[in-house]
Design an enzyme around this catalytic site. Structure first.
Site, short mmCIF file in Angstrom:
data_model
loop_
_atom_site.label_atom_id
_atom_site.label_comp_id
_atom_site.label_asym_id
_atom_site.label_seq_id
_atom_site.Cartn_x
_atom_site.Cartn_y
_atom_site.Cartn_z
N HIS A 194 0.81 -1.21 0.00
CA HIS A 194 0.00 0.00 0.00
C HIS A 194 0.86 1.27 0.00
O HIS A 194 0.50 2.26 -0.63
CB HIS A 194 -0.92 -0.02 1.22
CG HIS A 194 -1.95 1.06 1.21
ND1 HIS A 194 -3.10 0.99 0.44
CD2 HIS A 194 -2.03 2.25 1.87
CE1 HIS A 194 -3.83 2.08 0.63
NE2 HIS A 194 -3.21 2.85 1.49
N HIS A 243 -10.34 2.83 -0.48
CA HIS A 243 -10.51 2.36 0.90
C HIS A 243 -11.34 1.09 0.85
O HIS A 243 -12.41 0.99 1.44
CB HIS A 243 -11.17 3.44 1.76
CG HIS A 243 -10.40 3.71 3.02
ND1 HIS A 243 -10.98 3.97 4.23
CD2 HIS A 243 -9.06 3.74 3.25
CE1 HIS A 243 -10.06 4.16 5.15
NE2 HIS A 243 -8.88 4.03 4.57
N ASN A 278 -3.25 5.87 -7.24
CA ASN A 278 -3.17 4.91 -6.16
C ASN A 278 -3.21 3.51 -6.75
O ASN A 278 -3.87 3.29 -7.77
CB ASN A 278 -4.36 5.14 -5.20
CG ASN A 278 -4.47 4.08 -4.12
OD1 ASN A 278 -5.47 3.37 -4.04
ND2 ASN A 278 -3.48 3.97 -3.28
#
Length: 739
Positions: free
Chosen positions: A54, A100, A536
């Site tokens: 991550h 998320h 991301n």
């Protein structure tokens, strides 16, 4: 873990304990070689946070370098809290998208809420005031027992946080597929505005500068959140519940105002939000980017729980917190600002020339590590990958339509992936701030910049079933559709943020999906002059070995010089000509028609001709600016007839349509790319077709607006009221538990 010997108040570190922290044997050996000793428990936690997928992008970084990130209007590309582009008049647009996913599956309300909070902090950390949020949501089969619960909680969490914070949620997307049954996706995007000469960055500078903790107090929520996001789910998903953070949007609003005020006072050297891995990641990144060391004294960290250990404080992901490097002598002035807003302010460390990350707690050194290796030099892998076997094209003529065109249209409009999303966006405050020009439900949201007339167009897009069938074409199509949606409202597409959601990269077939999609995204972004400025990567999205569909979500930003001349999709009046921009459609592979009507999810997805995309889109924007088009809608899921139906539903005006050029089901429901449906005054139709021909863009007149139904030769009339009822009813009925 084979023993629990306590050394200096901490567990002794063993290879087994390192494995529990997600570190491979090779990575643990690398740590031992790097520091020349066994790490403390706090140090192990720091390494596990900084070297997980991550935070480090260790499986994707080598491939992400292929993405185009530069253009004359790009001020800041990937590598900062958010990307920044120049939008003229001394202003900059700051934006980013993040996921998320795992927290939202475990605790949907708080997982989604803190996802919104985190992406908002990424934007205002750069000095920008947020003006809009968007999302891209992916859930399991509607028949799955958790789908309704997850969707309800996620939408409530997004609305609860964004509405309370005071930023409009103006657009997004929603899809369902059984491959998301055990792992929903929640991708949140935030957009802000600042002056381009007042942008703040994360790199620390200067020795002996005070390092300041700002915002809410630190608690035990969110510990190992980043590590959880770097692991696939098994049967123990509910045991991970303590790793989900709890958000407070009202505190975040105070933090926003305090940060912007202190920035305006010239107190800030560098600033970083405490997101994934909390205090660890923010401190390490600030020091590493500035080639400086950081020393922290955890005794000064404001905590809301008693007896927190150094390990817990360094890994906590409590929300609404920032870390700042302050100009010396500004401590009292800055403290007064934060205390005025009711927030904690504490000088907890300083910058040093050592390039070491030193953490002290209760008089002991709990960590002493080389900071560059933690941040910039985390492991990188070239994982083996296998390119998926591409499916063969489907011959549309060989697909026998099981129902007539009218019945097919009504069924498609009521399908979970094509029906109205009103139930979702009506729970969001999409007009707070008074700058939302085009609300959810169109091709792209339009938000005014200040008093206008300048405006931003915003959209999120991806078609995961295309990416599964052909990752390269699927990656290209995600970018192309986002580019079309911005174009359809009259915006010049400027830049992209992405959120690359995939399964376990240690499996060659999953890694092949990631590599292929990145290749397609890069090709499309180069061809369309649409650079990637932030993003991301979210991997390990799978449960018990079953991966999600490859889902490289694209968030796009475009610029409209005058929002009063933007286009909308609704028919404006009767008697206008309906024109298809782009060649006649015929592609049924991976189409919504093939899946929803024929019960087949197969075939190659439609190929993306990037030269045609650019040529067709450029002329559509030119025609919008010239005032020739009265309505514009891009053609995507469901094909041309679904696009026309949506235009009719938005206006209440029907249309008389001509016969299809080819097999009717392929023409009306084919998902060929680079297409738009537009309308113009009947007196302008010939001139419009001539301009399109001069631009070497194929086009055809489809019919004329008017009446209360869509009519086709040989088909029963399709009343707009019935189409609207089909379109609007499925999602509310599903959420109410009605069949």
């Amino acid at each position: 873990m084979t023993e629990t010997q306590v050394i200096s108040g901490e567990l002794s570190v063993t290879p087994e304990l390192a494995a529990e922290h997600g570190l491979t044997p090779d990575e643990y050996r690398r740590i031992l070689d790097l520091i020349g000793r066994t790490p403390t428990l706090t140090e192990l936690g720091i390494f596990s946070a900084m070297w997980n997928e991550h935070c480090s992008y260790k499986s994707s970084k080598v491939h992400l370098r292929a993405l185009p990130t530069a253009a004359p209007w790009v001020i800041q590309g990937p590598g900062e809290n958010a990307g920044v582009i120049d939008i003229g008049d001394g202003l900059a647009c700051v934006f980013k998208m993040e996921s998320h996913n795992h927290p939202s599956y475990i605790e949907p309300y708080q997982g989604a809420a803190t996802g919104v909070g985190g992406i908002l902090r990424d934007v205002f950390t750069m000095g920008a005031r947020p003006i809009a949020c968007l999302d891209a949501l992916f859930f399991g089969d509607p028949g799955h027992p958790r789908t309704r619960h997850l969707l309800s909680g996620v939408v409530a969490g997004i609305g609860g946080y964004g509405n309370s914070f005071g930023v409009p949620t103006v657009g997004g997307s929603l899809r369902f597929h059984s491959r998301y049954d055990g792992n929903c996706l929640v991708n949140a995007m935030a957009v802000g505005i600042c002056r381009k000469d007042e942008i703040f960055y994360a790199a620390a500078s200067g020795v002996g500068m005070p390092v300041v903790y700002l915002g809410s107090k630190t608690g035990r929520d969110g510990i190992h959140g980043a590590s959880m996001a770097s692991a696939e789910f098994g049967h123990d998903a509910d045991t991970k519940r303590p790793a989900v953070q709890v958000g407070d949007p009202f505190s975040e609003k105070l933090l926003l105002e305090a940060c912007l005020e202190i920035m305006a006072k010239g107190c800030v050297v560098a600033i970083q939000d405490m997101g994934a891995a909390g205090l660890t990641c923010s401190a390490v990144e600030m020091g590493a980017k500035g080639d400086l060391g950081i020393t922290l004294d955890l005794d000064r960290v404001p905590c809301r729980e008693e007896g927190m250990s150094a390990y817990e404080m360094m890994l906590s992901e409590s929300q609404e917190r920032m870390l700042m490097v302050l100009r010396p002598g500004k401590e009292a002035e800055a403290a007064a600002v934060f205390r005025k807003w009711g927030l904690d302010f504490a000088v907890i460390g300083e910058t040093t020339p050592s390039r070491r990350f030193v953490v002290r707690h209760r008089g002991a050194v709990m960590a002493d590590l080389p900071i560059k290796e933690l941040g910039d030099l985390a492991p990188q892998y070239r994982r083996p990958y296998r390119e998926p076997v591409r499916q063969k094209p489907i011959d549309a003529a060989a697909v026998a339509p099981p129902v007539g065109t009218a019945d097919a249209l009504e069924r498609l409009l009521a399908a979970p992936d094509l029906c109205s999303r009103r139930w979702v966006w009506e729970q969001y405050d999409h007009v707070i701030g008074g700058d939302t020009v085009q609300r959810p439900g169109g091709d792209a949201a339009v938000v005014r910049v200040g008093e206008g007339p300048k405006a931003l167009a915003l959209a999120t897009d991806v078609t995961p079933r295309y990416c599964e069938a052909d990752p390269v074409e699927g990656g290209k199509q995600a970018v192309a559709e986002c580019w079309r949606n911005l174009t359809a409202v009259g915006a010049r597409p400027l830049a992209v943020t992405d959120n690359l959601n995939f399964g376990n990269p240690e499996r060659p077939e999953i890694m092949g999906q990631l590599v292929g999609c990145i290749r397609g995204i890069a090709e499309a972004c180069r061809a369309l002059d649409f650079p990637v400025v932030s993003g991301n990567v979210s991997l390990y999205n799978e449960t018990n070995g079953r991966a999600i569909l490859p889902t490289p979500t694209i968030g796009g930003v475009g610029l409209i010089d005058d929002f009063r001349r933007s286009a909308t999709l609704a028919f404006k009046r009767e008697g206008e000509a309906i024109v298809l921009v782009g060649g006649p459609p015929s592609w049924l592979g991976q189409s919504a028609y093939l899946r929803e009507i024929c019960g087949r999810e197969e075939g190659a997805p439609p190929p993306v001709d990037l030269a045609a995309e650019k040529r067709n889109g450029d002329i559509v924007r030119e025609l919008i600016r010239a005032g020739m088009l009265t309505a514009v809608h891009d053609v995507s899921d469901g094909g041309v007839l679904v696009a026309i139906a949506e235009m009719a539903i938005a206006s209440g005006i029907g249309a008389a349509l001509a016969g299809a050029a080819g097999p009717p089901h392929a023409f009306w429901f084919g998902e060929d790319q680079a297409r738009y449906v537009v309308t113009t005054a009947a007196s302008e139709a010939d001139a419009l077709l001539a301009r399109l021909a001069a631009a070497n863009v194929p086009a055809a007149r489809l019919g004329t607006t008017g009446g209360d139904a869509l009519t086709l030769p040989g088909e029963r009339p399709m009343l707009v009221t019935i189409l609207r009822e089909r379109f609007e009813s499925w999602l509310p009925a599903f959420m109410a538990g009605r069949p």
